[in-house]
Write an enzyme that holds these catalytic residues in place. Structure first.
Site, mmCIF file in Angstrom:
data_model
loop_
_atom_site.group_PDB
_atom_site.id
_atom_site.type_symbol
_atom_site.label_atom_id
_atom_site.label_comp_id
_atom_site.label_asym_id
_atom_site.label_seq_id
_atom_site.Cartn_x
_atom_site.Cartn_y
_atom_site.Cartn_z
ATOM 1 N N TYR A 154 0.797 -1.221 0.000
ATOM 2 C CA TYR A 154 0.000 0.000 0.000
ATOM 3 C C TYR A 154 0.836 1.281 0.000
ATOM 4 O O TYR A 154 0.277 2.367 0.105
ATOM 5 C CB TYR A 154 -0.943 -0.001 1.205
ATOM 6 N N SER A 175 -3.310 -6.447 8.278
ATOM 7 C CA SER A 175 -4.015 -6.902 7.081
ATOM 8 C C SER A 175 -3.044 -7.641 6.150
ATOM 9 O O SER A 175 -2.514 -8.688 6.517
ATOM 10 C CB SER A 175 -4.685 -5.704 6.397
ATOM 11 N N TYR A 176 -2.788 -7.110 4.948
ATOM 12 C CA TYR A 176 -1.827 -7.747 4.047
ATOM 13 C C TYR A 176 -0.468 -7.871 4.742
ATOM 14 O O TYR A 176 0.252 -8.862 4.559
ATOM 15 C CB TYR A 176 -1.701 -6.904 2.769
ATOM 16 N N TRP A 198 -11.455 -2.321 -2.914
ATOM 17 C CA TRP A 198 -10.041 -2.651 -2.723
ATOM 18 C C TRP A 198 -9.335 -2.775 -4.077
ATOM 19 O O TRP A 198 -8.214 -2.290 -4.249
ATOM 20 C CB TRP A 198 -9.916 -3.944 -1.930
ATOM 21 N N ASP A 222 -13.621 -5.910 13.187
ATOM 22 C CA ASP A 222 -12.731 -6.224 12.075
ATOM 23 C C ASP A 222 -13.342 -7.326 11.222
ATOM 24 O O ASP A 222 -13.988 -8.241 11.746
ATOM 25 C CB ASP A 222 -11.375 -6.669 12.628
ATOM 26 N N HIS A 271 -11.379 -2.683 10.687
ATOM 27 C CA HIS A 271 -10.235 -3.067 9.863
ATOM 28 C C HIS A 271 -9.554 -1.796 9.339
ATOM 29 O O HIS A 271 -9.902 -1.276 8.275
ATOM 30 C CB HIS A 271 -10.691 -3.950 8.709
#
Length: 581
Positions: A43, A114-115, A163, A256, A291
């Site tokens: 990101y 997250s990622y 996304w 989340d 999230h």
């Protein structure tokens, strides 16, 4: 605590296959060696120097070197980005590269949300020798994307498309930088930004994706939009926790989208982690968060008090947990670090425990009951501890062309809708929403742990959805969502065992609402909503049994929920006895 910080931008590193990845490095500027914290993100590292899990500057002042690296093919790093490609090799190389730097003492921990949590699991499975601990935040417990809902057979529609649009921005920029034409991508992301609802409602949905997001759909489609990607094996349903041999700090939020995954990872590592030391070194922190990298004390329409999250003047609960965790496992310091630290909504305070579910939890059945008219909050649906007798079922029509609107809940912040607890009035007046409500509570009731609905239902369709939502009803009638879950009927026996429904046949369903912690206050009521859609968070089941996205028309379905002595539908709540608090 050091006061002088050095920041180096775009520090290059070569992977084993010769691709250059670049990182920003924050470290004390005194020439000494320090343990390092590594995070890897798709990101853009430029926006990652501060978040409420770990602040690079704060960590550097505490005596850590912090490395924030763009993943392959993203932003400052070279190579090609392919969604879903394993990150294990690159993460292994990054860990060992960090450990070899003159400012690192050889001990490396990883963090990220997250990622950034996914890449930690892949790194730990690859077992780089210098990796001493990981701290996956708001992360999936499965290699399969969006597994909380996707492994139930549903597609997280708005989250996925919003996304995708966000990810395509850098793809377009790189295409243009290489002399290519990104006009179609730019137009698609513009539409996703200005007419996301129109895109989400377009039927058939698969026809809307290529003009909206161009070649990105070819890259992302089979990874994101299919319940189970082609070639997926049973072992792919969860990470290979048996290969993870390092301590872990699992960070999650009650709102989340991976509220269940956080606890799955914690439980699986305690049960079957890759070493005895790892199994004994698992820790979890969970707050009233959604999230996001930002963890404020408010979510949706509620504020949980200054202790709940980040404030302009103080440390965040998540950062405090990370600092203690890395102090213990990278520096060997004797610091207080509980097995579980969790925030109890309603009581609005932090508590600690040794395990999860909490020892002494009383798993209590609240049965669904009515005289056959539980539709809307004004109906006669009741949630009771008394076992049912002879009662008629509740029926409603689910029309996929008029779905129940998403109102808060566990969703990404990249779309148009707000995550977290929101007032459910516009949902509970609908004729296709069943509401089962307790009488006013005469004393506080704490619910902390996993929430499960055991539902007996029938449908006139060959496939459909059933949704469940746990709600806190205030004395003034305001109703705020607490937890949610779903099941796609054809996947009721598991994602690898699709099976059509027999129309009209009463079928048992188990709906997992993941985890929560809340005190339902005296004078409040507990409510369960049951319906068949939550759009556009979840794709509309068109009731046809066809694959995702191919239908131009849906089929209305007659749904029936049973709650009698033969089919006793019940909500199982993890009640914490008053004396155990």
């Amino acid at each position: 605590m050091t006061t002088s910080i050095r920041i180096d931008h775009d520090v290059p590193m070569q992977t084993r296959d010769g691709v250059t990845l670049r990182a920003d490095v924050f470290r004390p500027d005194d020439g000494s060696r320090y343990p390092a914290l590594l995070t890897r993100t798709p990101y853009g590292k430029h926006g990652y120097f501060h978040n409420d899990f770990v602040s690079a500057i704060a960590a550097a002042r505490e005596g850590f070197a912090v490395v924030i690296q763009d993943t392959r093919g993203r932003f400052a790093s070279d190579g090609d980005y392919v969604p879903g490609i394993p990150e294990g090799d690159d993460s292994y190389d990054a860990v060992e590269w960090v450990a070899s730097q003159p400012w690192c003492d050889g001990a490396v921990g990883m963090y990220g949300a997250s990622y950034g949590g996914r890449v930690q699991w892949e790194a730990a499975i690859a077992q780089p020798p210098s990796l001493r601990a990981i701290a996956p935040g708001i992360a999936d417990a499965s290699p399969i994307n969006w597994s909380e809902r996707q492994l139930k057979g549903a597609v997280m529609l708005e989250d996925t498309l919003s996304w995708l649009a966000m990810m395509v921005v850098d793809i377009a920029a790189r295409t243009e930088a290489g002399g290519g034409d990104a006009s179609a991508l730019r137009a698609g992301t513009a539409r996703a930004g200005t007419d996301l609802d129109g895109l989400l409602r377009h039927l058939p949905l698969r026809d809307a994706l290529p003009p909206a997001l161009g070649p990105a759909v070819e890259q992302f489609g089979t990874v994101i939009l299919d319940p189970l990607p082609p070639g997926a094996r049973p072992s792919d349903l969860l990470w290979n926790f048996e290969r993870v041999a390092v301590p872990c700090l699992h960070s999650g939020g009650w709102y989340d989208l991976f509220a269940g995954s956080t606890f799955i990872g914690f439980g699986e590592m305690r049960k079957g982690g890759g070493s005895s030391a790892a199994r004994q070194s698992q820790h979890l922190v969970c707050g009233p968060w959604a999230h996001n990298r930002s963890l404020p004390p408010y979510q949706g329409g509620l504020n949980f008090g200054t202790a709940a999250g980040s404030t302009p003047t103080g440390s965040t609960p998540a950062w405090a947990a990370h600092l203690a965790f890395f102090d213990r496992y990278l520096r060997g310091r004797d610091v207080h670090l509980p097995g579980v630290r969790y925030f109890v909504m309603g009581a609005d305070q932090w508590r600690e425990g040794d395990d999860w579910p909490l020892p002494g939890t009383q798993f209590t059945r609240f049965f669904l009951a009515s005289r056959g008219n539980a539709r809307t909050a004004a109906g006669d649906g009741v949630l009771t501890r008394d076992a049912p007798g002879t009662q008629p079922p509740d029926r409603y029509i689910y029309d996929p062309h008029n779905p129940v609107p998403t109102t808060g809940g566990r969703l990404l912040f990249t779309g148009k809708r707000a995550p977290g607890p929101l007032e459910q009035g516009r949902v509970e007046v609908r004729d296709d929403v069943l509401c089962y409500t307790t009488p006013e509570l005469t004393e506080d009731l704490e619910v902390t742990g996993p929430v499960i609905l055991h539902l007996f239902a029938s449908t006139s369709a060959v496939d459909t959805d059933f949704m469940a939502k746990l709600v806190d009803v205030y004395p003034n009638g305001a109703a705020f969502n607490i937890a949610e879950g779903l099941i796609r009927a054809r996947y009721r026996e598991g994602i690898r065992s699709p099976k059509p429904v027999v129309p009209g046949e009463v079928t048992p369903y188990v709906i997992d609402l993941a985890q929560t912690s809340i005190v339902f206050r005296r004078g409040h009521r507990i409510r369960l909503e049951v319906t068949s859609s939550n759009f556009p968070l979840i794709d509309r089941n068109m009731n046809t049994g066809n694959p995702f996205g191919v239908d131009s028309e849906g089929v209305p379905a007659l749904q029936a929920v049973y709650h009698d002595d033969r089919y006793p539908s019940y909500l199982e709540l993890p009640v914490i006895p008053a004396g155990a608090r």
